[in-house]
Design an enzyme around this catalytic site. Structure first.
Site, PDB file in Angstrom:
ATOM      1  N   ARG A   7     -13.682  69.348  73.253  1.00  0.00           N
ATOM      2  CA  ARG A   7     -13.602  68.308  72.333  1.00  0.00           C
ATOM      3  C   ARG A   7     -15.040  67.814  72.008  1.00  0.00           C
ATOM      4  NH1 ARG A   7      -8.647  68.408  69.952  1.00  0.00           N
ATOM      5  NH2 ARG A   7      -7.160  68.655  70.877  1.00  0.00           N
ATOM      6  N   HIS A  11     -13.760  59.665  64.800  1.00  0.00           N
ATOM      7  CA  HIS A  11     -12.921  60.012  65.800  1.00  0.00           C
ATOM      8  C   HIS A  11     -12.048  58.733  66.075  1.00  0.00           C
ATOM      9  CE1 HIS A  11     -14.827  63.496  65.454  1.00  0.00           C
ATOM     10  NE2 HIS A  11     -16.057  63.000  65.954  1.00  0.00           N
ATOM     11  N   TYR A  35      -2.880  59.340  68.501  1.00  0.00           N
ATOM     12  CA  TYR A  35      -3.483  58.581  67.193  1.00  0.00           C
ATOM     13  C   TYR A  35      -2.807  57.421  66.673  1.00  0.00           C
ATOM     14  CZ  TYR A  35      -5.312  63.895  67.059  1.00  0.00           C
ATOM     15  OH  TYR A  35      -5.676  64.955  68.247  1.00  0.00           O
ATOM     16  N   ASN A  76     -14.365  61.977  58.895  1.00  0.00           N
ATOM     17  CA  ASN A  76     -13.213  62.409  60.313  1.00  0.00           C
ATOM     18  C   ASN A  76     -13.195  64.349  60.961  1.00  0.00           C
ATOM     19  OD1 ASN A  76     -11.961  63.261  62.294  1.00  0.00           O
ATOM     20  ND2 ASN A  76     -10.474  61.246  62.678  1.00  0.00           N
ATOM     21  N   SER A  95      -9.728  59.240  68.270  1.00  0.00           N
ATOM     22  CA  SER A  95      -9.724  59.028  69.493  1.00  0.00           C
ATOM     23  C   SER A  95     -11.139  59.274  70.268  1.00  0.00           C
ATOM     24  CB  SER A  95      -8.654  60.309  69.989  1.00  0.00           C
ATOM     25  OG  SER A  95      -9.893  61.424  69.704  1.00  0.00           O
TER      26      SER A  95
HETATM   27  C1  DHK Z   1      -8.403  64.923  65.439  1.00  0.00           C
HETATM   28  C2  DHK Z   1      -8.361  65.691  65.687  1.00  0.00           C
HETATM   29  O1  DHK Z   1      -7.286  66.683  64.923  1.00  0.00           O
HETATM   30  C3  DHK Z   1      -9.112  66.641  66.703  1.00  0.00           C
HETATM   31  O2  DHK Z   1      -9.300  68.353  66.590  1.00  0.00           O
HETATM   32  C4  DHK Z   1      -9.967  66.126  67.318  1.00  0.00           C
HETATM   33  C5  DHK Z   1      -9.638  63.415  66.470  1.00  0.00           C
HETATM   34  C6  DHK Z   1     -10.438  64.735  67.782  1.00  0.00           C
HETATM   35  C7  DHK Z   1      -9.954  62.440  66.143  1.00  0.00           C
HETATM   36  O3  DHK Z   1      -9.448  62.141  67.269  1.00  0.00           O
HETATM   37  O4  DHK Z   1     -10.137  61.385  64.889  1.00  0.00           O
HETATM   38  O5  DHK Z   1     -10.542  67.108  68.291  1.00  0.00           O
END
Ligand code: DHK
EC number: 4.2.1.10
Length: 148
Positions: A112, A101, A24, A75, A103
């Protein structure tokens, strides 16, 4: 159409920048908000930037956006993959919706790969890091301008 854009963030994003930086990144949600506010001003948008760990709160904010906002960037974090309630709420919203998202969810675990929110989203941004929020804002500005 209203030039207010609501950016919604789901569970655990309050800890952005403080865990799993290889997935992230290092920017906090506060940093993302500052960048979004700067860009929103450039684009002539008003911004509401929100985060909750609670599904019902996100549903309530989508209902508020029905009355006030011209577009939503969301998101939904883990709720992406589980929440029919958020999908149903987004289906009551008439303006453009962009799903973000940080990621690339398609490069990660198979659970996912499915998104309920994508059944409603007008566009989906994944894998651009926190830069995805700015891309979503630019797209919403364009869609709001086109409808004006
Ligand atoms: C963020 C999350 O917390 C995950 O649960 C998702 C997402 C992906 C992101 O990539 O911002 O699967």
């Amino acid at each position: 159409m209203s030039r207010l854009v609501t950016i919604l963030n789901g569970p655990n994003l309050n800890l952005l920048g403080m865990h799993q930086p290889h997935i992230y990144g290092h920017e906090t949600l506060g940093d993302v908000e500052v960048d979004c506010r700067t860009l929103a001003t450039e684009l002539g948008l008003e911004l509401r930037f929100l985060q909750s760990n609670h599904e019902g709160q996100i549903v309530d904010w989508i209902h508020e956006a029905r009355e006030t906002a011209g577009g939503i960037a969301i998101n939904p974090a883990a709720f992406t993959h589980t929440s029919v309630a958020i999908l149903d709420a987004l289906n009551t919203f008439e303006g453009p919706v962009i799903e973000v998202h940080i990621s690339n969810v398609h490069k990660r675990e198979s659970f996912r790969h499915h998104s309920y929110v994508s059944l409603r989203a007008d566009g989906v941004i994944a894998g651009f890091g926190t830069q995805g929020y700015g891309l979503a804002l630019r797209r919403l500005a364009r869609l709001i301008d086109e409808k004006a």
